[in-house]
Design a protein around this motif. Structure first.
Motif, mmCIF file in Angstrom:
data_model
loop_
_atom_site.group_PDB
_atom_site.id
_atom_site.type_symbol
_atom_site.label_atom_id
_atom_site.label_comp_id
_atom_site.label_asym_id
_atom_site.label_seq_id
_atom_site.Cartn_x
_atom_site.Cartn_y
_atom_site.Cartn_z
ATOM 1 N N TYR A 381 0.840 -1.205 0.000
ATOM 2 C CA TYR A 381 0.000 0.000 0.000
ATOM 3 C C TYR A 381 0.877 1.258 0.000
ATOM 4 C CZ TYR A 381 -3.518 3.363 1.631
ATOM 5 O OH TYR A 381 -4.349 4.445 1.755
ATOM 6 N N TRP A 382 1.912 1.233 0.821
ATOM 7 C CA TRP A 382 2.865 2.347 0.942
ATOM 8 C C TRP A 382 3.475 2.674 -0.424
ATOM 9 C CZ3 TRP A 382 8.216 1.931 0.125
ATOM 10 C CH2 TRP A 382 9.037 2.911 0.682
ATOM 11 N N GLY A 383 3.923 1.664 -1.157
ATOM 12 C CA GLY A 383 4.533 1.889 -2.464
ATOM 13 C C GLY A 383 3.547 2.395 -3.501
ATOM 14 N N LYS A 384 2.352 1.845 -3.479
ATOM 15 C CA LYS A 384 1.331 2.262 -4.450
ATOM 16 C C LYS A 384 0.957 3.723 -4.279
ATOM 17 C CE LYS A 384 0.506 -1.491 -6.856
ATOM 18 N NZ LYS A 384 0.652 -1.525 -8.330
ATOM 19 N N LYS A 385 0.898 4.170 -3.047
ATOM 20 C CA LYS A 385 0.511 5.554 -2.804
ATOM 21 C C LYS A 385 1.640 6.527 -3.161
ATOM 22 C CE LYS A 385 -3.520 4.666 -2.010
ATOM 23 N NZ LYS A 385 -4.530 5.120 -2.965
ATOM 24 N N ASN A 446 -9.979 2.623 1.027
ATOM 25 C CA ASN A 446 -11.229 1.893 1.225
ATOM 26 C C ASN A 446 -11.007 0.379 1.226
ATOM 27 O OD1 ASN A 446 -12.758 4.214 1.418
ATOM 28 N ND2 ASN A 446 -13.195 4.308 -0.782
ATOM 29 N N GLY A 447 -10.048 -0.054 0.408
ATOM 30 C CA GLY A 447 -9.727 -1.476 0.396
ATOM 31 C C GLY A 447 -9.166 -1.932 1.729
ATOM 32 N N SER A 453 -9.667 -4.222 10.081
ATOM 33 C CA SER A 453 -10.172 -3.157 10.952
ATOM 34 C C SER A 453 -9.116 -2.068 11.146
ATOM 35 C CB SER A 453 -10.574 -3.726 12.315
ATOM 36 O OG SER A 453 -9.426 -4.040 13.076
ATOM 37 N N MET A 454 -7.837 -2.440 11.160
ATOM 38 C CA MET A 454 -6.688 -1.535 11.259
ATOM 39 C C MET A 454 -6.507 -0.937 12.652
ATOM 40 S SD MET A 454 -5.315 -1.698 8.275
ATOM 41 C CE MET A 454 -4.142 -0.355 8.268
#
Length: 474
Positions: A381-385, A446-447, A453-454
């Motif tokens: 997620y970090w890389g995609k953003k 959103n994914g 839950s995070m």
């Protein structure tokens, strides 16, 4: 006698070694030298075992040399502190087996050459990244004895698997799995016929960690981390904890940042402080004892995915650059969308200091800063953003590598280069086309919320960072 002749006497499969120079063995010199570089361990070290077997064949003593360089690209105090712990442990453990351990610092080729030239033959563990390969080639040009490289940090030697860069996991999986069972055994260190009675050699202040690391004049502007201590014994403790507590849940829940079901072994694998074979064997043993455990997903990551990354950096000389690291479809698609408007564009400082609008991205970067590692799913997620919030894909690629290599204990590694490149389409397939991402895989907040839950993840990051609030928290 040529090096190939002596290696034939110990019945070593040709897939395991490369003779960088087939010079005559110098029988007048009284030791065999093992240059320990990427395999910083005594347990299940094929390069060390082969060196010892050859020493016995030649009736020579065995010396091991390790050199600290202070200018390894993008490495800093955090990385060297972890590495020092492992080397110091080896230093202590080698006082009994009769092997002389030589620790040096400074120019690696100059220092290794000094000892290699006085050896009968020199061995080194196989290098895959450009700096490591350049060191070996440079040394080979300057020494006057044979130099032999031994593959030891993958389960299956990459050249045994394939002679080309593989496209993705599905193109290499069967090629690796074809050999896995026959390769899963431990390379024990044989008893030496001719033991050393000479003291180890080390630089000034080596036994004083703070003083020694200070002498290397390393960049030391990152927070100290307590989550990882280097060394084989620490790797074994991490592995035992994983097997005892998390292995049973890995198959189902390894992607969930809340649950934190990870082995946390990647820093130890990066520095070669434990071998993937030893990990795989212990995991498989546990699965045989407990039928409820399915180890396949873990072994897929440890062996297939990891060795796909070694294949990538070994056969693709542009593994660390954009767009050379990427497949053609990803290059074309990203370039088509390079000028697409971005909803957000952040500076290097914003990214580095976790100052984006995204609560979860900032948490991932804080994990990076304060632990030296990001949860596997959050790293994707970090890389995609970074791709989404940078002015263009090339600057995003370079920034992702910079941050990963600076903060991650397992940075500057085949897995890291493949992992960053994956965020830009490497080892993946084309998806539905969209703005900015083109046909590369898309991930969004959103994914994360939908799948996890995070809550526990955020609590954990707040605790380790000492922050009561993370930017973006509403």
């Amino acid at each position: 006698m040529k090096s190939e002749n002596i290696i034939n006497k110990i019945n070593l499969d040709k897939d395991y070694y490369s003779i960088l120079s087939n010079r005559e063995i110098n029988k007048k010199n009284d030791y065999v030298l093992y240059w320990m570089q990427g395999s910083q361990r005594l347990s299940d070290n094929r390069a060390l075992s082969v060196s010892a077997k050859v020493a016995n064949q030649l009736n020579k003593k065995l010396y091991i040399i390790f050199n600290f360089v202070s200018d390894y690209p993008e490495a800093n105090y955090r990385h060297y502190s972890f590495m020092y712990d492992g080397i110091k442990e080896i230093y202590e453990n080698l006082k009994e087996p009769g092997i002389r351990f030589i620790v040096t610092k400074g120019d690696i080729v100059t220092n290794i050459k000094k000892w290699a030239d006085r050896s009968a033959i020199t061995f080194v563990d196989k290098g895959y990244l450009k700096p490591q390969r350049n060191w070996r080639n440079s040394l080979n040009e300057k020494i006057n004895v044979p130099l032999v490289e031994i593959a030891t940090n993958t389960v299956v030697p990459i050249q045994k698997v394939s002679n080309k860069e593989e496209y993705a996991a599905y193109t290499i999986r069967n090629k690796i799995n074809k050999y896995v069972d026959e390769e899963l055994f431990i390379w024990n260190l044989p008893e030496l016929n001719n033991k050393c009675n000479l003291d180890h050699i080390e630089p000034e202040n080596f036994t004083d960690k703070d003083a020694f690391l200070s002498s290397l004049k390393l960049n030391n502007d990152l927070p100290e981390i307590s989550s990882f201590t280097g060394g084989y014994s620490q790797a074994k403790l991490k592995l035992k904890s994983f097997i005892d507590n998390n292995l049973k849940d890995y198959q189902e829940n390894s992607n969930d940042p809340d649950l934190n079901i990870q082995s946390n072994l990647s820093p130890y694998l990066h520095f070669g402080q434990i071998s993937p074979r030893e990990i795989a064997l212990l995991v498989k043993d546990e699965a045989e004892l407990n039928p409820a455990i399915n180890p396949e997903d873990f072994l897929e990551q440890l062996i297939v995915r990891r060795e796909l990354s070694f294949n990538f950096v070994y056969y693709n000389k542009l593994y660390d650059s954009y767009p050379g690291a990427l497949p053609d479809w990803a290059k074309k698609s990203l370039e088509i969308h390079a000028d697409d408007p971005r909803d957000y564009i952040y500076s290097k400082s914003d990214f580095e200091n976790a100052k984006t609008h995204d609560y979860y991205w900032n948490a991932a970067q804080l994990e990076h800063i304060y632990t030296g590692k990001i949860h596997n799913y959050m790293r994707m997620y970090w890389g995609k953003k970074i791709l989404e919030w940078s002015p263009d894909p090339e600057s995003a690629f370079n920034l992702a590598l910079y941050l990963n290599n600076k903060y991650s204990l397992d940075g500057r590694d085949p897995n890291s280069y493949a992992g960053v490149a994956w965020c830009f389409g490497k080892h993946d397939r084309a998806w539905q086309e969209r703005s900015v991402f083109g046909k590369t895989r898309y991930m969004n907040q959103n994914g994360l919320k939908r799948k996890f839950s995070m809550d526990e993840y955020i609590k954990r990051i707040k605790k380790i960072s000492g922050l009561s609030k993370i930017k973006g928290d509403k």
